[in-house]
Design a protein around this motif. Sequence first.
Motif, PDB file in Angstrom:
ATOM      1  N   MET A 104      41.938  49.257  35.188  1.00 20.31           N
ATOM      2  CA  MET A 104      42.375  48.399  34.084  1.00 20.31           C
ATOM      3  C   MET A 104      41.555  48.653  32.821  1.00 20.31           C
ATOM      4  N   GLY A 105      40.314  49.072  33.008  1.00 18.52           N
ATOM      5  CA  GLY A 105      39.472  49.404  31.863  1.00 18.52           C
ATOM      6  C   GLY A 105      38.765  48.212  31.255  1.00 18.52           C
ATOM      7  N   PHE A 106      37.797  48.504  30.423  1.00 17.89           N
ATOM      8  CA  PHE A 106      37.000  47.474  29.754  1.00 17.89           C
ATOM      9  C   PHE A 106      37.859  46.830  28.668  1.00 17.89           C
ATOM     10  N   ARG A 107      38.034  45.513  28.741  1.00 19.14           N
ATOM     11  CA  ARG A 107      39.042  44.852  27.899  1.00 19.14           C
ATOM     12  C   ARG A 107      38.469  43.990  26.781  1.00 19.14           C
ATOM     13  N   GLN A 108      37.139  43.935  26.640  1.00 23.04           N
ATOM     14  CA  GLN A 108      36.528  42.968  25.721  1.00 23.04           C
ATOM     15  C   GLN A 108      36.478  43.457  24.260  1.00 23.04           C
ATOM     16  N   ASP A 109      36.585  42.488  23.349  1.00 21.97           N
ATOM     17  CA  ASP A 109      36.390  42.789  21.921  1.00 21.97           C
ATOM     18  C   ASP A 109      34.927  42.602  21.531  1.00 21.97           C
ATOM     19  N   HIS A 110      34.230  41.715  22.248  1.00 23.85           N
ATOM     20  CA  HIS A 110      32.816  41.406  21.972  1.00 23.85           C
ATOM     21  C   HIS A 110      32.067  41.345  23.302  1.00 23.85           C
ATOM     22  N   LEU A 111      30.747  41.381  23.207  1.00 31.76           N
ATOM     23  CA  LEU A 111      29.943  41.108  24.407  1.00 31.76           C
ATOM     24  C   LEU A 111      29.099  39.867  24.101  1.00 31.76           C
ATOM     25  N   LEU A 112      29.697  38.708  24.367  1.00 34.82           N
ATOM     26  CA  LEU A 112      29.015  37.451  24.019  1.00 34.82           C
ATOM     27  C   LEU A 112      28.260  36.866  25.202  1.00 34.82           C
ATOM     28  N   GLY A 113      28.633  37.287  26.388  1.00 38.90           N
ATOM     29  CA  GLY A 113      27.972  36.783  27.591  1.00 38.90           C
ATOM     30  C   GLY A 113      28.487  37.545  28.793  1.00 38.90           C
ATOM     31  N   ILE A 114      27.919  37.222  29.968  1.00 41.14           N
ATOM     32  CA  ILE A 114      28.407  37.828  31.214  1.00 41.14           C
ATOM     33  C   ILE A 114      29.626  37.055  31.703  1.00 41.14           C
ATOM     34  N   GLU A 115      29.659  35.774  31.381  1.00 36.41           N
ATOM     35  CA  GLU A 115      30.730  34.880  31.854  1.00 36.41           C
ATOM     36  C   GLU A 115      32.133  35.490  31.720  1.00 36.41           C
ATOM     37  N   PRO A 116      32.523  36.039  30.550  1.00 36.61           N
ATOM     38  CA  PRO A 116      33.902  36.540  30.438  1.00 36.61           C
ATOM     39  C   PRO A 116      34.173  37.859  31.166  1.00 36.61           C
ATOM     40  N   LEU A 117      33.149  38.524  31.674  1.00 41.87           N
ATOM     41  CA  LEU A 117      33.360  39.854  32.263  1.00 41.87           C
ATOM     42  C   LEU A 117      33.848  39.785  33.711  1.00 41.87           C
ATOM     43  N   ALA A 118      34.800  40.655  34.033  1.00 44.09           N
ATOM     44  CA  ALA A 118      35.248  40.772  35.426  1.00 44.09           C
ATOM     45  C   ALA A 118      34.348  41.800  36.120  1.00 44.09           C
ATOM     46  N   PRO A 119      34.235  41.716  37.455  1.00 42.53           N
ATOM     47  CA  PRO A 119      33.372  42.667  38.166  1.00 42.53           C
ATOM     48  C   PRO A 119      33.681  44.138  37.841  1.00 42.53           C
ATOM     49  N   ASP A 120      34.962  44.495  37.671  1.00 44.86           N
ATOM     50  CA  ASP A 120      35.257  45.907  37.380  1.00 44.86           C
ATOM     51  C   ASP A 120      34.736  46.300  35.989  1.00 44.86           C
ATOM     52  N   GLU A 121      34.697  45.343  35.068  1.00 45.14           N
ATOM     53  CA  GLU A 121      34.171  45.657  33.727  1.00 45.14           C
ATOM     54  C   GLU A 121      32.653  45.851  33.784  1.00 45.14           C
ATOM     55  N   ILE A 122      32.008  45.054  34.628  1.00 50.32           N
ATOM     56  CA  ILE A 122      30.555  45.207  34.791  1.00 50.32           C
ATOM     57  C   ILE A 122      30.267  46.593  35.379  1.00 50.32           C
ATOM     58  N   GLN A 123      31.030  46.957  36.398  1.00 51.06           N
ATOM     59  CA  GLN A 123      30.821  48.281  37.015  1.00 51.06           C
ATOM     60  C   GLN A 123      31.077  49.393  36.005  1.00 51.06           C
ATOM     61  N   GLU A 124      32.075  49.206  35.142  1.00 53.67           N
ATOM     62  CA  GLU A 124      32.386  50.256  34.174  1.00 53.67           C
ATOM     63  C   GLU A 124      31.223  50.456  33.196  1.00 53.67           C
ATOM     64  N   ILE A 125      30.634  49.356  32.744  1.00 52.87           N
ATOM     65  CA  ILE A 125      29.477  49.485  31.841  1.00 52.87           C
ATOM     66  C   ILE A 125      28.340  50.220  32.567  1.00 52.87           C
ATOM     67  N   LEU A 126      28.097  49.827  33.822  1.00 50.68           N
ATOM     68  CA  LEU A 126      26.978  50.433  34.558  1.00 50.68           C
ATOM     69  C   LEU A 126      27.238  51.917  34.854  1.00 50.68           C
ATOM     70  N   ASP A 127      28.490  52.263  35.155  1.00 52.95           N
ATOM     71  CA  ASP A 127      28.807  53.675  35.425  1.00 52.95           C
ATOM     72  C   ASP A 127      28.552  54.527  34.180  1.00 52.95           C
ATOM     73  N   LEU A 128      29.021  54.022  33.030  1.00 51.46           N
ATOM     74  CA  LEU A 128      28.811  54.783  31.791  1.00 51.46           C
ATOM     75  C   LEU A 128      27.311  54.824  31.462  1.00 51.46           C
ATOM     76  N   ALA A 129      26.624  53.716  31.725  1.00 49.51           N
ATOM     77  CA  ALA A 129      25.176  53.673  31.463  1.00 49.51           C
ATOM     78  C   ALA A 129      24.439  54.730  32.294  1.00 49.51           C
ATOM     79  N   ASP A 130      24.904  54.961  33.520  1.00 46.52           N
ATOM     80  CA  ASP A 130      24.286  56.015  34.346  1.00 46.52           C
ATOM     81  C   ASP A 130      24.382  57.369  33.633  1.00 46.52           C
ATOM     82  N   ASP A 131      25.542  57.648  33.026  1.00 50.50           N
ATOM     83  CA  ASP A 131      25.684  58.907  32.274  1.00 50.50           C
ATOM     84  C   ASP A 131      24.687  58.940  31.118  1.00 50.50           C
ATOM     85  N   TYR A 132      24.527  57.785  30.465  1.00 51.90           N
ATOM     86  CA  TYR A 132      23.612  57.751  29.315  1.00 51.90           C
ATOM     87  C   TYR A 132      22.143  57.828  29.731  1.00 51.90           C
ATOM     88  N   VAL A 133      21.844  57.452  30.968  1.00 55.67           N
ATOM     89  CA  VAL A 133      20.466  57.655  31.458  1.00 55.67           C
ATOM     90  C   VAL A 133      20.216  59.166  31.525  1.00 55.67           C
TER      91      VAL A 133
END
Length: 314
Positions: free
Chosen positions: A1-30
Amino acid sequence: MGFRQDHLLGIEPLAPDEIQEILDLADDYVALSRSDDKHSDALAGLTQINMFFENSTRTQASFELAGKRLGADVMNMSLAASSIKKGETLIDTAMTLNAMRPDLLVVRHPHSGAVDLLAQKVNCAVLNAGDGQHEHPTQALLDALTIRRKKGRLHRLSIAICGDIAHSRVARSNLILLGKMENRIRLVGPPTLIPAGMADLGCEVYEDMAEGLRDVDVVMMLRLQKERMDGGFIPSEREYYHLYGLDAEKLAHAKEDAIVMHPGPMNRGVEIDGALADDINRSVIQEQVEMGVSVRMAAMDLLARNLKRRRQAA
Ligand code: ASP
């Protein structure tokens, strides 16, 4: 489904797949950040403004470096010392900045909810870098990335969050994130520093460190937020250290391979023993700082992609 947010205001609005997507991309950036050429052009041509209405060392530096590594034009504004003192309202400041056409606005503010309010007034992606006692989403994401890399997973772990839970936006964001990923969360601290009703949220609450740390995989210490306390929450720092300060003896109750975390800045000898904080066999505090840059790169990259999509569609 992909990352759907316009802002990152908190963790509350994020779905687990969106959290994983940020972390997966962050691994590439590490990986990118560990190479000789640390540059990417993911944010080339975009303007990032960091507005800090509250002091910050590592978060501001981390967002600045993240933006620069991705090729953005980055500007820092420390507003604790400028217009806010002259009586300009938050909204005035936002409108002024909006006229400078930023694409990414990174905001830290002493009041809970101030960043959400700003996000409604500007035409760019807003990232919450900590608002009052509410949320600090990039801290929880960098903690999650550190845990996932060290433990090989981010679910079904037993995690103790210890100390000043009541005043901590770090604790709040972590509780939400680790709960969404189905971990077992224990809160450990004196009753004066643990808000009522936490047990109803599915956390186990402990007053005693030895019991609370028994067999946990992760020990997350929190800073005693003296600036947010207006009364006698603890008898004395000495007594607090004796009962709740993490040292090798208390850590011995956790699993043998348990990791020690702290978001910084640390009060050595208050919530954590200095030697333990520096022990690279147990403490992952330096990794947390490293992961912070990569997680912020990932979050800004994903938000910028959505921003460009929205602008193209308009
Ligand atoms: N740096 C973190 C924050 O801004 C933690 C702390 O200050 O204790 O919330």
